[in-house]
Scaffold this motif. Structure first.
Motif, mmCIF file in Angstrom:
data_model
loop_
_atom_site.group_PDB
_atom_site.id
_atom_site.type_symbol
_atom_site.label_atom_id
_atom_site.label_comp_id
_atom_site.label_asym_id
_atom_site.label_seq_id
_atom_site.Cartn_x
_atom_site.Cartn_y
_atom_site.Cartn_z
ATOM 1 N N GLY A 51 0.787 -1.225 0.000
ATOM 2 C CA GLY A 51 0.000 0.000 0.000
ATOM 3 C C GLY A 51 0.816 1.270 0.000
ATOM 4 O O GLY A 51 0.248 2.359 -0.059
ATOM 5 N N LEU A 52 2.163 1.184 0.077
ATOM 6 C CA LEU A 52 2.961 2.403 0.072
ATOM 7 C C LEU A 52 2.989 3.058 -1.296
ATOM 8 O O LEU A 52 3.255 4.259 -1.408
ATOM 9 C CB LEU A 52 4.389 2.113 0.526
ATOM 10 C CG LEU A 52 4.578 1.915 2.025
ATOM 11 C CD1 LEU A 52 6.046 1.670 2.332
ATOM 12 C CD2 LEU A 52 4.081 3.107 2.804
ATOM 13 N N ASP A 53 2.710 2.282 -2.350
ATOM 14 C CA ASP A 53 2.719 2.852 -3.690
ATOM 15 C C ASP A 53 1.398 3.546 -4.022
ATOM 16 O O ASP A 53 1.290 4.219 -5.041
ATOM 17 C CB ASP A 53 3.007 1.768 -4.728
ATOM 18 C CG ASP A 53 2.047 0.600 -4.611
ATOM 19 O OD1 ASP A 53 1.368 0.494 -3.568
ATOM 20 O OD2 ASP A 53 1.980 -0.206 -5.552
ATOM 21 N N GLN A 54 0.379 3.419 -3.173
ATOM 22 C CA GLN A 54 -0.914 4.058 -3.427
ATOM 23 C C GLN A 54 -0.916 5.461 -2.818
ATOM 24 O O GLN A 54 -0.087 5.800 -1.972
ATOM 25 C CB GLN A 54 -2.043 3.222 -2.826
ATOM 26 C CG GLN A 54 -2.132 1.842 -3.436
ATOM 27 C CD GLN A 54 -3.155 0.974 -2.706
ATOM 28 O OE1 GLN A 54 -3.743 1.386 -1.725
ATOM 29 N NE2 GLN A 54 -3.336 -0.246 -3.198
ATOM 30 N N ALA A 55 -1.877 6.236 -3.268
ATOM 31 C CA ALA A 55 -1.994 7.595 -2.759
ATOM 32 C C ALA A 55 -2.438 7.568 -1.291
ATOM 33 O O ALA A 55 -3.087 6.635 -0.840
ATOM 34 C CB ALA A 55 -3.002 8.376 -3.595
ATOM 35 N N THR A 56 -2.085 8.614 -0.569
ATOM 36 C CA THR A 56 -2.484 8.715 0.830
ATOM 37 C C THR A 56 -4.002 8.898 0.894
ATOM 38 O O THR A 56 -4.558 9.716 0.165
ATOM 39 C CB THR A 56 -1.785 9.921 1.481
ATOM 40 O OG1 THR A 56 -0.382 9.806 1.265
ATOM 41 C CG2 THR A 56 -2.066 9.987 2.965
ATOM 42 N N PRO A 57 -4.703 8.148 1.766
ATOM 43 C CA PRO A 57 -6.162 8.293 1.810
ATOM 44 C C PRO A 57 -6.565 9.650 2.363
ATOM 45 O O PRO A 57 -5.863 10.250 3.170
ATOM 46 C CB PRO A 57 -6.602 7.167 2.740
ATOM 47 C CG PRO A 57 -5.403 6.828 3.543
ATOM 48 C CD PRO A 57 -4.219 7.146 2.681
ATOM 49 N N ASN A 58 -7.699 10.098 1.909
ATOM 50 C CA ASN A 58 -8.228 11.377 2.362
ATOM 51 C C ASN A 58 -9.081 11.104 3.598
ATOM 52 O O ASN A 58 -10.166 10.521 3.507
ATOM 53 C CB ASN A 58 -9.063 12.025 1.252
ATOM 54 C CG ASN A 58 -9.534 13.401 1.645
ATOM 55 O OD1 ASN A 58 -9.254 13.875 2.733
ATOM 56 N ND2 ASN A 58 -10.246 14.051 0.738
ATOM 57 N N LEU A 59 -8.593 11.511 4.736
ATOM 58 C CA LEU A 59 -9.288 11.224 5.980
ATOM 59 C C LEU A 59 -10.423 12.200 6.257
ATOM 60 O O LEU A 59 -11.136 12.045 7.246
ATOM 61 C CB LEU A 59 -8.295 11.219 7.139
ATOM 62 C CG LEU A 59 -7.183 10.177 7.040
ATOM 63 C CD1 LEU A 59 -6.238 10.301 8.218
ATOM 64 C CD2 LEU A 59 -7.759 8.787 6.946
ATOM 65 N N SER A 60 -10.599 13.206 5.421
ATOM 66 C CA SER A 60 -11.687 14.155 5.659
ATOM 67 C C SER A 60 -13.002 13.659 5.085
ATOM 68 O O SER A 60 -14.048 14.230 5.359
ATOM 69 C CB SER A 60 -11.333 15.513 5.059
ATOM 70 O OG SER A 60 -11.263 15.412 3.647
ATOM 71 N N THR A 61 -12.971 12.611 4.293
ATOM 72 C CA THR A 61 -14.225 12.084 3.753
ATOM 73 C C THR A 61 -14.801 11.079 4.749
ATOM 74 O O THR A 61 -14.086 10.312 5.380
ATOM 75 C CB THR A 61 -13.991 11.369 2.413
ATOM 76 O OG1 THR A 61 -13.055 10.315 2.627
ATOM 77 C CG2 THR A 61 -13.451 12.325 1.365
ATOM 78 N N VAL A 62 -16.108 11.101 4.901
ATOM 79 C CA VAL A 62 -16.800 10.219 5.838
ATOM 80 C C VAL A 62 -17.666 9.265 5.021
ATOM 81 O O VAL A 62 -18.429 9.699 4.167
ATOM 82 C CB VAL A 62 -17.681 11.040 6.812
ATOM 83 C CG1 VAL A 62 -18.431 10.137 7.760
ATOM 84 C CG2 VAL A 62 -16.822 12.034 7.575
ATOM 85 N N PRO A 63 -17.553 7.956 5.281
ATOM 86 C CA PRO A 63 -18.388 7.032 4.510
ATOM 87 C C PRO A 63 -19.865 7.174 4.901
ATOM 88 O O PRO A 63 -20.201 7.735 5.936
ATOM 89 C CB PRO A 63 -17.839 5.656 4.904
ATOM 90 C CG PRO A 63 -17.167 5.873 6.204
ATOM 91 C CD PRO A 63 -16.681 7.285 6.211
ATOM 92 N N GLN A 64 -20.713 6.598 4.056
ATOM 93 C CA GLN A 64 -22.145 6.649 4.323
ATOM 94 C C GLN A 64 -22.476 5.835 5.563
ATOM 95 O O GLN A 64 -21.800 4.852 5.869
ATOM 96 C CB GLN A 64 -22.918 6.087 3.123
ATOM 97 C CG GLN A 64 -22.799 6.922 1.869
ATOM 98 C CD GLN A 64 -23.464 8.275 2.050
ATOM 99 O OE1 GLN A 64 -24.482 8.387 2.723
ATOM 100 N NE2 GLN A 64 -22.865 9.297 1.464
ATOM 101 N N ARG A 65 -23.505 6.233 6.262
ATOM 102 C CA ARG A 65 -23.959 5.510 7.445
ATOM 103 C C ARG A 65 -24.506 4.156 7.015
ATOM 104 O O ARG A 65 -25.270 4.075 6.071
ATOM 105 C CB ARG A 65 -25.035 6.323 8.145
ATOM 106 C CG ARG A 65 -25.587 5.628 9.372
ATOM 107 C CD ARG A 65 -26.610 6.459 10.049
ATOM 108 N NE ARG A 65 -25.902 7.581 10.685
ATOM 109 C CZ ARG A 65 -26.448 8.387 11.572
ATOM 110 N NH1 ARG A 65 -27.699 8.232 11.903
ATOM 111 N NH2 ARG A 65 -25.772 9.372 12.092
ATOM 112 N N PRO A 66 -24.152 3.089 7.716
ATOM 113 C CA PRO A 66 -24.662 1.769 7.320
ATOM 114 C C PRO A 66 -26.163 1.674 7.589
ATOM 115 O O PRO A 66 -26.711 2.377 8.442
ATOM 116 C CB PRO A 66 -23.884 0.799 8.208
ATOM 117 C CG PRO A 66 -23.373 1.617 9.337
ATOM 118 C CD PRO A 66 -23.234 3.011 8.843
ATOM 119 N N SER A 67 -26.814 0.769 6.852
ATOM 120 C CA SER A 67 -28.259 0.621 7.038
ATOM 121 C C SER A 67 -28.517 -0.031 8.385
ATOM 122 O O SER A 67 -27.751 -0.872 8.855
ATOM 123 C CB SER A 67 -28.843 -0.240 5.911
ATOM 124 O OG SER A 67 -28.317 -1.545 6.000
#
Length: 177
Positions: A51-67
């Motif tokens: 995973g070091l070759d991938q872009a750094t994840p954007n921690l400001s995005t919030v996933p959708q609330r689970p059902s």
């Protein structure tokens, strides 16, 4: 006062390495060795983590609330939890019947009770006479009632000293002058 500030800064700069040197318990525990382990030759030849070759994840995005699932399933779960909570208030009395196990996937794999203890056959009786387990065609050895011999003289302890007489000390007197 103006000269005290540079001296205080110099004293602090000299004390920091001394204080860090006090953190050493063994050669591999020093702060300097720790820094070398995370940046130096210790990392050469190792495979890098995935995973070091991938872009750094954007921690400001919030996933959708689970059902939350259907309301009837939530109500059934709440009722079961309330029943379990009410049942746990009173302690179980010894000898009370054990409730049935819940139906789960592993019910057939996990036994409901521990295995019974192993059955061992009875050991043969041991007689009080001479040896009873002899090979066919052999006789019991004859035991002679002879007095045992003592150890050889080289292995015996020296005689105990006579403590009633005073000890003799070597003479310190000068020899013929």
């Amino acid at each position: 006062m103006a000269q005290a500030r540079p001296l205080a800064g110099l004293a602090a700069a000299l004390c920091v390495p001394l204080l860090l040197g006090g953190c050493v318990g063994s050669p591999g525990e020093s702060p300097f060795e720790f820094y070398r382990q995370i940046t130096g030759k210790a990392l050469e030849g190792r495979t890098m983590p995935p995973g070091l070759d991938q872009a750094t994840p954007n921690l400001s995005t919030v996933p959708q609330r689970p059902s939350r699932g259907p309301a009837s399933a939530r109500a059934e779960l709440s009722a079961m939890l309330a029943a379990n909570r009410a049942a746990s208030v009173a302690p179980v009395m010894p000898g009370a019947p054990v409730p049935d196990r819940p139906a789960t996937e592993g019910m057939a794999v996990v036994p409901a009770a521990p295995p019974s203890p192993a059955r061992l056959s009875a050991a043969p009786r041991i007689g009080t006479g001479p040896a009873t387990l002899l090979l066919p065609g052999t006789e019991a050895p004859r035991i002679e009632e002879a007095a045992p011999e003592g150890p050889p003289p080289g292995l015996t302890a020296p005689a105990a000293p006579d403590l009633a007489t005073p000890p003799s000390f070597p003479s310190i007197a000068p020899r013929g002058r």
